[in-house]
Scaffold this motif. Structure first.
Motif, PDB file in Angstrom:
ATOM      1  N   LYS A  91      37.797   7.243  49.368  1.00 19.63           N
ATOM      2  CA  LYS A  91      38.424   7.313  48.052  1.00 19.63           C
ATOM      3  C   LYS A  91      38.412   8.723  47.476  1.00 19.63           C
ATOM      4  O   LYS A  91      38.868   8.925  46.346  1.00 19.63           O
ATOM      5  N   LEU A  92      37.910   9.682  48.254  1.00 20.56           N
ATOM      6  CA  LEU A  92      37.677  11.037  47.729  1.00 20.56           C
ATOM      7  C   LEU A  92      38.661  12.057  48.283  1.00 20.56           C
ATOM      8  O   LEU A  92      39.090  11.983  49.436  1.00 20.56           O
ATOM      9  N   VAL A  93      39.017  13.015  47.423  1.00 20.02           N
ATOM     10  CA  VAL A  93      39.815  14.186  47.796  1.00 20.02           C
ATOM     11  C   VAL A  93      39.070  15.418  47.296  1.00 20.02           C
ATOM     12  O   VAL A  93      38.504  15.409  46.194  1.00 20.02           O
ATOM     13  N   ILE A  94      39.022  16.461  48.107  1.00 12.16           N
ATOM     14  CA  ILE A  94      38.394  17.716  47.675  1.00 12.16           C
ATOM     15  C   ILE A  94      39.490  18.719  47.337  1.00 12.16           C
ATOM     16  O   ILE A  94      40.398  18.970  48.136  1.00 12.16           O
ATOM     17  N   LEU A  95      39.412  19.258  46.129  1.00  9.99           N
ATOM     18  CA  LEU A  95      40.387  20.238  45.642  1.00  9.99           C
ATOM     19  C   LEU A  95      39.699  21.585  45.471  1.00  9.99           C
ATOM     20  O   LEU A  95      38.708  21.702  44.755  1.00  9.99           O
ATOM     21  N   LYS A  96      40.215  22.585  46.136  1.00 11.16           N
ATOM     22  CA  LYS A  96      39.684  23.949  46.025  1.00 11.16           C
ATOM     23  C   LYS A  96      40.713  24.817  45.325  1.00 11.16           C
ATOM     24  O   LYS A  96      41.853  24.927  45.755  1.00 11.16           O
ATOM     25  N   PHE A  97      40.300  25.425  44.216  1.00 13.32           N
ATOM     26  CA  PHE A  97      41.194  26.292  43.448  1.00 13.32           C
ATOM     27  C   PHE A  97      40.926  27.753  43.797  1.00 13.32           C
ATOM     28  O   PHE A  97      39.799  28.234  43.670  1.00 13.32           O
ATOM     29  N   ASN A  98      41.953  28.451  44.277  1.00 12.08           N
ATOM     30  CA  ASN A  98      41.849  29.864  44.630  1.00 12.08           C
ATOM     31  C   ASN A  98      42.829  30.646  43.768  1.00 12.08           C
ATOM     32  O   ASN A  98      44.013  30.716  44.068  1.00 12.08           O
ATOM     33  N   GLY A  99      42.323  31.231  42.684  1.00 15.71           N
ATOM     34  CA  GLY A  99      43.229  31.875  41.748  1.00 15.71           C
ATOM     35  C   GLY A  99      43.027  33.356  41.568  1.00 15.71           C
ATOM     36  O   GLY A  99      43.794  33.999  40.871  1.00 15.71           O
ATOM     37  N   SER A 100      41.970  33.933  42.175  1.00  9.55           N
ATOM     38  CA  SER A 100      41.693  35.344  41.893  1.00  9.55           C
ATOM     39  C   SER A 100      41.252  36.064  43.151  1.00  9.55           C
ATOM     40  O   SER A 100      40.821  35.454  44.137  1.00  9.55           O
ATOM     41  N   LEU A 101      41.360  37.368  43.093  1.00  5.59           N
ATOM     42  CA  LEU A 101      40.925  38.230  44.188  1.00  5.59           C
ATOM     43  C   LEU A 101      39.445  38.577  44.032  1.00  5.59           C
ATOM     44  O   LEU A 101      38.861  38.405  42.970  1.00  5.59           O
ATOM     45  N   GLY A 102      38.868  39.097  45.105  1.00  7.28           N
ATOM     46  CA  GLY A 102      37.458  39.467  45.077  1.00  7.28           C
ATOM     47  C   GLY A 102      37.242  40.915  44.703  1.00  7.28           C
ATOM     48  O   GLY A 102      36.314  41.561  45.196  1.00  7.28           O
ATOM     49  N   THR A 103      38.101  41.434  43.836  1.00  3.20           N
ATOM     50  CA  THR A 103      38.017  42.856  43.482  1.00  3.20           C
ATOM     51  C   THR A 103      36.732  43.199  42.751  1.00  3.20           C
ATOM     52  O   THR A 103      36.321  44.362  42.743  1.00  3.20           O
ATOM     53  N   LYS A 104      36.091  42.233  42.135  1.00  2.00           N
ATOM     54  CA  LYS A 104      34.846  42.499  41.403  1.00  2.00           C
ATOM     55  C   LYS A 104      33.764  43.024  42.340  1.00  2.00           C
ATOM     56  O   LYS A 104      32.896  43.797  41.948  1.00  2.00           O
ATOM     57  N   ILE A 105      33.800  42.597  43.604  1.00  2.00           N
ATOM     58  CA  ILE A 105      32.815  43.073  44.585  1.00  2.00           C
ATOM     59  C   ILE A 105      33.478  43.979  45.632  1.00  2.00           C
ATOM     60  O   ILE A 105      32.939  44.179  46.719  1.00  2.00           O
ATOM     61  N   GLY A 106      34.642  44.514  45.291  1.00  4.87           N
ATOM     62  CA  GLY A 106      35.293  45.483  46.163  1.00  4.87           C
ATOM     63  C   GLY A 106      36.003  44.876  47.355  1.00  4.87           C
ATOM     64  O   GLY A 106      36.303  45.577  48.321  1.00  4.87           O
ATOM     65  N   PHE A 107      36.306  43.571  47.295  1.00  2.00           N
ATOM     66  CA  PHE A 107      37.019  42.914  48.390  1.00  2.00           C
ATOM     67  C   PHE A 107      38.471  42.733  47.967  1.00  2.00           C
ATOM     68  O   PHE A 107      38.757  42.145  46.930  1.00  2.00           O
ATOM     69  N   ASN A 108      39.397  43.226  48.780  1.00  2.48           N
ATOM     70  CA  ASN A 108      40.800  43.254  48.378  1.00  2.48           C
ATOM     71  C   ASN A 108      41.477  41.892  48.411  1.00  2.48           C
ATOM     72  O   ASN A 108      42.448  41.666  47.700  1.00  2.48           O
ATOM     73  N   GLY A 109      40.982  40.990  49.237  1.00  2.00           N
ATOM     74  CA  GLY A 109      41.577  39.671  49.319  1.00  2.00           C
ATOM     75  C   GLY A 109      40.804  38.659  48.496  1.00  2.00           C
ATOM     76  O   GLY A 109      39.859  38.997  47.779  1.00  2.00           O
ATOM     77  N   PRO A 110      41.198  37.375  48.569  1.00  2.00           N
ATOM     78  CA  PRO A 110      40.435  36.324  47.876  1.00  2.00           C
ATOM     79  C   PRO A 110      39.065  36.166  48.516  1.00  2.00           C
ATOM     80  O   PRO A 110      38.907  36.296  49.735  1.00  2.00           O
ATOM     81  N   LYS A 111      38.064  35.876  47.694  1.00  3.16           N
ATOM     82  CA  LYS A 111      36.690  35.768  48.210  1.00  3.16           C
ATOM     83  C   LYS A 111      36.549  34.673  49.254  1.00  3.16           C
ATOM     84  O   LYS A 111      35.681  34.745  50.122  1.00  3.16           O
ATOM     85  N   CYS A 112      37.397  33.636  49.182  1.00  4.48           N
ATOM     86  CA  CYS A 112      37.255  32.529  50.125  1.00  4.48           C
ATOM     87  C   CYS A 112      37.569  32.938  51.558  1.00  4.48           C
ATOM     88  O   CYS A 112      37.215  32.218  52.500  1.00  4.48           O
ATOM     89  N   VAL A 113      38.243  34.089  51.770  1.00  2.00           N
ATOM     90  CA  VAL A 113      38.522  34.554  53.140  1.00  2.00           C
ATOM     91  C   VAL A 113      37.581  35.684  53.539  1.00  2.00           C
ATOM     92  O   VAL A 113      37.774  36.308  54.578  1.00  2.00           O
ATOM     93  N   MET A 114      36.564  35.954  52.732  1.00  3.55           N
ATOM     94  CA  MET A 114      35.570  36.985  53.072  1.00  3.55           C
ATOM     95  C   MET A 114      34.584  36.427  54.099  1.00  3.55           C
ATOM     96  O   MET A 114      34.111  35.295  53.972  1.00  3.55           O
ATOM     97  N   GLU A 115      34.293  37.218  55.111  1.00  2.00           N
ATOM     98  CA  GLU A 115      33.406  36.758  56.181  1.00  2.00           C
ATOM     99  C   GLU A 115      31.964  36.689  55.689  1.00  2.00           C
ATOM    100  O   GLU A 115      31.439  37.624  55.092  1.00  2.00           O
TER     101      GLU A 115
END
Length: 603
Positions: A246-270
């Motif tokens: 009965k469950l769905v997981i929703l992940k919201f990706n709305g911002s870049l990781g510029t706060k920590i110097g990462f140019n892309g979204p934090k979710c794709v940071m290794e």
């Protein structure tokens, strides 16, 4: 100068005392006479009327009354919009339709060339506030006929037949400055009443009755249920499979990781072993699906600026049950509102106001995704607004929500150790604890009933600001253990994730059982470490922290390999000084302020 004199002076600076050239007879009680053929309004009486009007508005606010703010002067639009957003009241503009009150009980159809307009029933407001009274006499007449109280600005030239219908007249010049002052007073009045009034929905908490008068602390305003008091749920049974289906997981990706110097979204940071944050979340879901034989889909809502990078990560998960939706550019007008709360500073009072849920769900509604999920038998959405790498899917929580018909549930953690101990103390009666809202930290994880989400989205649009703080005020909140929150917001978080405190096992994070302290070490890395690239350069390898209590690093500090940190360690390099921690160093309860302080450390 007395306080009264200061307030009068403030009124004078807004030109509230300047009337019109014409002074009606009934208005003379507010007039001090004329000057240069212009009526002069008595500021003392303006102040008295303001106080009476605000007291009335405050009394209604205590009862969650419905207000409508009427204005046709474009100069006031921005002021009134800001006021309604701040106090959380929808700026209802149905008054622009003539007969919006008196005709609402009998819907009619208006036909035109290839067009049909339905005027539906409108809920009558408890109070109407009018800023340009002379222009909206029709609204005044309708409200008067329905005995709806009116708060309105009046001037010296207003006719008696309009003036007599205003319940709380405020004699003043309707200048932009005075309207701004009036709106500011309304805002502070309503916010004060909202803060003083606990917003509780007992039915959503436990499914039973709560004796509110006996338990409510007048200084508190939120019931929070302890995770430890949830009913146990059998693991590995067929009931678990049916529940998770009965469950769905929703992940919201709305911002870049510029706060920590990462140019892309934090979710794709290794994070480690070639895996990104998004990879770990996907692996957690797949592990659950494999273990219980269920089908939990992952739904991604991506901002336009991050969708391309996320799509590259998803290429290696093409066979997974993952669906992506791109936010329209129209939903990204205010980029700052898309930042997760942690990116703005978690200790700020507005941490729950950072994500506009209306903008998150609007593209899902537009694409018909929610209807598809309901047709598949899905009932609840677990929404992640940041990269939480903990095992967030807990059947015990989901079972409690379904059994008690909870529409919304926010996961929170106590900010103070005293409150944390209170939540962990035995509670045989399973009574939620009533505490101030400011004592809780939202951990970017919330559960939502899909039908309830659709109901809310049917009443609001993406232009409305539906923030998490409103849901926290009105719905169920659950105090969860720290193990349910492993964020990736700063390089300090990255330090812990890449240390020996956690290990990657089959794509999931496992905490090191050798650590006796149930809490993670406190890590404070100064600005030279805030950038991800600088962070990687300054650590040849991440030290061992299994026995570490706290680490505080400031200044130009560099770390070698195979370093072990224990207890409380502070390393402070003075301005112009460089400190290098040699390979194999063991630091236990040390304060390092220069390179010479490392002479006695174990190597």
């Amino acid at each position: 100068m007395s306080f009264h004199s200061v307030v009068i002076q403030k009124l004078l600076t807004t030109n509230a005392h300047i009337g019109r050239r014409v002074t009606e007879h009934h208005f003379k009680i507010f007039s001090e006479g004329t000057r240069n053929a212009v009526s002069v309004i008595d500021s003392d009486k303006t102040l008295i009327c303001l106080r009476n009007a605000c007291n009335f508005i405050g009394h209604l606010a205590r009862s969650n009354a419905r207000f409508i703010f009427v204005n046709t002067n474009s100069l006031f639009d921005e002021i009134i919009n800001q006021m309604t957003k701040t106090v959380g009241i929808k700026n209802d503009t149905t008054w622009r339709l003539g007969g919006f009150l008196t005709n609402s009980s009998s819907p009619r159809k208006f036909r035109g060339r290839n067009k049909k307009f339905n005027l539906g029933s409108v809920q009558a407001p408890d109070c109407i506030v009018i800023f340009d009274t002379d222009r909206k006499s029709s609204v005044i007449r309708e409200a008067y006929n329905l005995q709806i109280p009116i708060v309105g600005l009046v001037d010296s030239s207003m006719p008696w037949d309009i003036y007599k219908r205003i319940t709380y007249p405020i004699p003043a010049n309707d200048s932009v400055e005075f309207v701004y002052l009036f709106c500011n007073l309304i805002t502070k009045t309503i916010l004060k009443e909202q803060e003083a009034m606990p917003k509780i929905d007992e039915k959503l908490l436990t499914g039973g009755d709560v004796e509110q008068d006996d338990q409510i602390d007048k200084t508190a305003n939120k019931f929070v249920f302890a995770y430890e008091n949830l009913q146990a749920f059998p693991d590995g049974s067929s009931e678990t499979t049916q529940l998770l289906d009965k469950l769905v997981i929703l992940k919201f990706n709305g911002s870049l990781g510029t706060k920590i110097g990462f140019n892309g979204p934090k979710c794709v940071m290794e994070i480690g072993a070639g895996l990104t944050c998004l990879d770990l979340i996907i692996h957690q879901i797949e592990a659950l699906n494999a273990k219980y034989g269920c089908n939990i889909p992952l739904l991604l809502v991506n901002g336009v600026n991050v969708h391309e990078d996320i799509s590259k990560v998803l290429e290696k998960h093409a066979d997974k049950n993952i669906h992506s939706v791109i936010q329209s550019q129209d939903y990204l007008e205010d980029a700052d509102n898309l930042l997760p709360s942690s990116a703005k500073g978690r200790d700020k009072q507005d941490e729950m106001n950072s994500v506009n849920l209306a903008k998150v769900f609007a593209p899902l509604v537009d694409a018909g995704k929610l209807d598809i999920l309901l047709s598949q038998g899905k009932e609840y959405i677990l929404m992640l607004t940041s990269d939480n790498l903990a095992h967030v899917v807990d059947p015990k929580i989901l079972n409690h929500l379904i059994q008690n018909n909870v529409d919304f549930c926010l996961e929170v953690m106590p900010k103070s150790s005293e409150l944390e101990e209170k939540m962990l103390s035995p509670n045989e009666e399973d009574i939620p604890i009533l505490t101030p809202k400011k004592d809780w930290k939202f951990i970017d994880t919330m559960w939502m009933n899909i039908d309830s989400v659709q109901g809310i989205m049917g009443r609001v649009s993406a232009e409305n600001h539906l923030n998490i703080s409103k849901l926290f005020d009105q719905h169920f909140a659950l105090s969860v253990p720290k193990s349910r929150y492993i964020p990736v917001e700063t390089t300090s978080d990255l330090f812990l994730l890449q240390s020996d405190l956690y290990t990657l096992t089959e794509g999931t994070l496992t905490r090191n059982t050798a650590r006796e302290n149930p809490s993670d070490p406190s890590i404070e890395l100064e600005p030279l470490f805030e950038n991800v690239d600088d962070f990687k350069k300054r650590f040849k390898s991440i030290p061992s922290v299994v026995a570490l209590d706290s680490l505080d690093v400031t200044g130009d500090v560099w770390f070698g390999t195979d370093i072990t940190l224990k207890g409380k360690v502070s390393i402070h390099a003075r301005l112009g000084m460089k400190i290098v921690i040699p390979d194999g160093t063991v630091l236990e309860d040390k304060i390092i302020t220069s390179q010479s302080d490392l002479g006695g450390v174990s190597l």
